[in-house]
Motif scaffolding. Sequence first.
Motif, PDB file in Angstrom:
ATOM      1  N   HIS A   1      10.933  77.187 -59.321  1.00 30.03           N
ATOM      2  CA  HIS A   1      10.760  78.608 -59.009  1.00 30.03           C
ATOM      3  C   HIS A   1       9.406  79.112 -59.520  1.00 30.03           C
ATOM      4  O   HIS A   1       8.737  78.446 -60.314  1.00 30.03           O
ATOM      5  CB  HIS A   1      11.885  79.434 -59.639  1.00 30.03           C
ATOM      6  N   VAL A   2       9.004  80.265 -59.054  1.00 31.74           N
ATOM      7  CA  VAL A   2       7.799  80.921 -59.559  1.00 31.74           C
ATOM      8  C   VAL A   2       8.205  82.065 -60.486  1.00 31.74           C
ATOM      9  O   VAL A   2       9.272  82.661 -60.332  1.00 31.74           O
ATOM     10  CB  VAL A   2       6.902  81.470 -58.430  1.00 31.74           C
TER      11      VAL A   2
ATOM     12  N   THR B   1       4.426  80.214 -64.953  1.00 32.34           N
ATOM     13  CA  THR B   1       4.803  79.361 -63.824  1.00 32.34           C
ATOM     14  C   THR B   1       4.392  77.916 -64.074  1.00 32.34           C
ATOM     15  O   THR B   1       5.179  76.981 -63.862  1.00 32.34           O
ATOM     16  CB  THR B   1       4.162  79.886 -62.531  1.00 32.34           C
TER      17      THR B   1
ATOM     18  N   ARG C   1       6.564  74.133 -64.996  1.00 28.34           N
ATOM     19  CA  ARG C   1       6.350  72.839 -64.364  1.00 28.34           C
ATOM     20  C   ARG C   1       6.066  71.759 -65.406  1.00 28.34           C
ATOM     21  O   ARG C   1       6.544  70.627 -65.273  1.00 28.34           O
ATOM     22  CB  ARG C   1       5.214  72.949 -63.340  1.00 28.34           C
TER      23      ARG C   1
ATOM     24  N   GLU D   1       6.857  71.469 -55.008  1.00 27.19           N
ATOM     25  CA  GLU D   1       6.182  72.752 -55.141  1.00 27.19           C
ATOM     26  C   GLU D   1       6.147  73.539 -53.835  1.00 27.19           C
ATOM     27  O   GLU D   1       6.111  72.966 -52.746  1.00 27.19           O
ATOM     28  CB  GLU D   1       4.738  72.511 -55.624  1.00 27.19           C
TER      29      GLU D   1
ATOM     30  N   ALA E   1      10.689  78.387 -54.499  1.00 26.58           N
ATOM     31  CA  ALA E   1       9.547  79.195 -54.910  1.00 26.58           C
ATOM     32  C   ALA E   1       9.406  80.461 -54.071  1.00 26.58           C
ATOM     33  O   ALA E   1       8.378  81.141 -54.139  1.00 26.58           O
ATOM     34  CB  ALA E   1       8.258  78.378 -54.839  1.00 26.58           C
TER      35      ALA E   1
ATOM     36  N   LEU F   1      -0.590  78.640 -55.438  1.00 18.58           N
ATOM     37  CA  LEU F   1       0.399  77.899 -56.224  1.00 18.58           C
ATOM     38  C   LEU F   1       0.191  76.396 -56.070  1.00 18.58           C
ATOM     39  O   LEU F   1       0.227  75.640 -57.050  1.00 18.58           O
ATOM     40  CB  LEU F   1       1.801  78.303 -55.783  1.00 18.58           C
TER      41      LEU F   1
ATOM     42  N   ASP G   1      16.234  72.734 -60.958  1.00 19.21           N
ATOM     43  CA  ASP G   1      15.395  73.676 -61.705  1.00 19.21           C
ATOM     44  C   ASP G   1      16.124  74.056 -62.998  1.00 19.21           C
ATOM     45  O   ASP G   1      15.643  73.742 -64.087  1.00 19.21           O
ATOM     46  CB  ASP G   1      15.070  74.885 -60.823  1.00 19.21           C
TER      47      ASP G   1
ATOM     48  N   LYS H   1      18.095  81.676 -55.354  1.00 13.87           N
ATOM     49  CA  LYS H   1      16.926  81.782 -56.227  1.00 13.87           C
ATOM     50  C   LYS H   1      17.135  82.790 -57.345  1.00 13.87           C
ATOM     51  O   LYS H   1      16.607  82.633 -58.446  1.00 13.87           O
ATOM     52  CB  LYS H   1      15.686  82.202 -55.434  1.00 13.87           C
TER      53      LYS H   1
END
Length: 383
Positions: free
Chosen positions: A36-37, A58, A62, A74, A79, A93, A271, A315
Amino acid sequence: MTIHLPQGPYEPRTTPLDLAPGTGPLASRTVFSAAHVVADPYADISPDSPAAVDWDATLAFRRHLWSHGLGVAEAMDTAQRGMGLDWAGAAELIRRSAAEAKAVGGRIACGVGTDQLTGPATLAGVRSAYEEQLALVEESGAQAILMASRALAAAAQGPEDYLETYAHLLRQASEPVVLHWLGPMFDPALDGYWGSSDLDTATDTFLKVIAEHPDKVDGIKISLLDAEREIDVRRRLPSGVRCYTGDDFNYPELIAGDDRGFSHALLGIFDPLGPLAAHAVRVLDTGDTQGFRDLLDPTVELSRHLFQAPTRFYKTGVVFLAWLAGHQDHFTMVGGLQSARSLPHLAKAYELADRLGLFPDPELAESRMRALLAVNGGNGGTR
């Protein structure tokens, strides 16, 4: 101390699972987490403004995934591609994450789509948009994932248009790509992808693309939440083409596999489950399939909860758990998507994740859950 959630009183854990990063890469399976961002909560933007991303947080997330041996998928739907993050934001990104991956030695694959298109879709426009994004991903040094395209779904008249479009793109690709079939439960605009709403017919078209270009397809990612269909497709793939499960309902059995094969993984649920998932695969690396299942099977209830219909809003739960886990300092999402799930839904996600021991600091998670209850008109869970 008991916390009073909408579903009833709950006694939080006091200790997390011990999930320190392992050493070396995962061996028996290739595993990507679709990451996710993190939004910038202090950006002064309007609903019509581009997404404001907290780049430091962000990229830190990662690095967290890479530290456990996972790859990062990605700029995928996790995201918020097409749900708050536009192409300009996704391009930035991709550039930043690919550079970070190179710096730390992390594996990365990036989504290639057509979300820069506006207005009526044409096949020529779709090809051009895909080519632009493919070039950027390849220039960044990342592997390409050819994502399903809303514009192609709108422009295509039948299976031949899909066959011709993907053949063109695969000829353009300099390295083998991952083909992504995202079902309408994740994005209603993708209904009828591959030229038919009949899944058997669509599957035949999908497999024909692969059969005609096996040297340009590293693997496929199927996100249909249909384990039997994935197994059937997996068994029909040309030799050397991998299946990356995108089934957030049935991933333990699909990754474990059977005597006729197994799936690798490219999953949004990895995630929040990243450290636990990596630990489970390391157990699988030793040949202990039952140990792997014992670790991952209990996580399915949480995953099915996060991905319940309307599935595309999963999300929100993913970012919520990242906040509770201390990976970010706020529960704000690009596009305001933090409002997409109810307080009872989020409270249940907290309980399920806490029972699994996913929070590195259970006390922090509890205090943030209490704060959310309070700000939403409750009493902070103290009654």
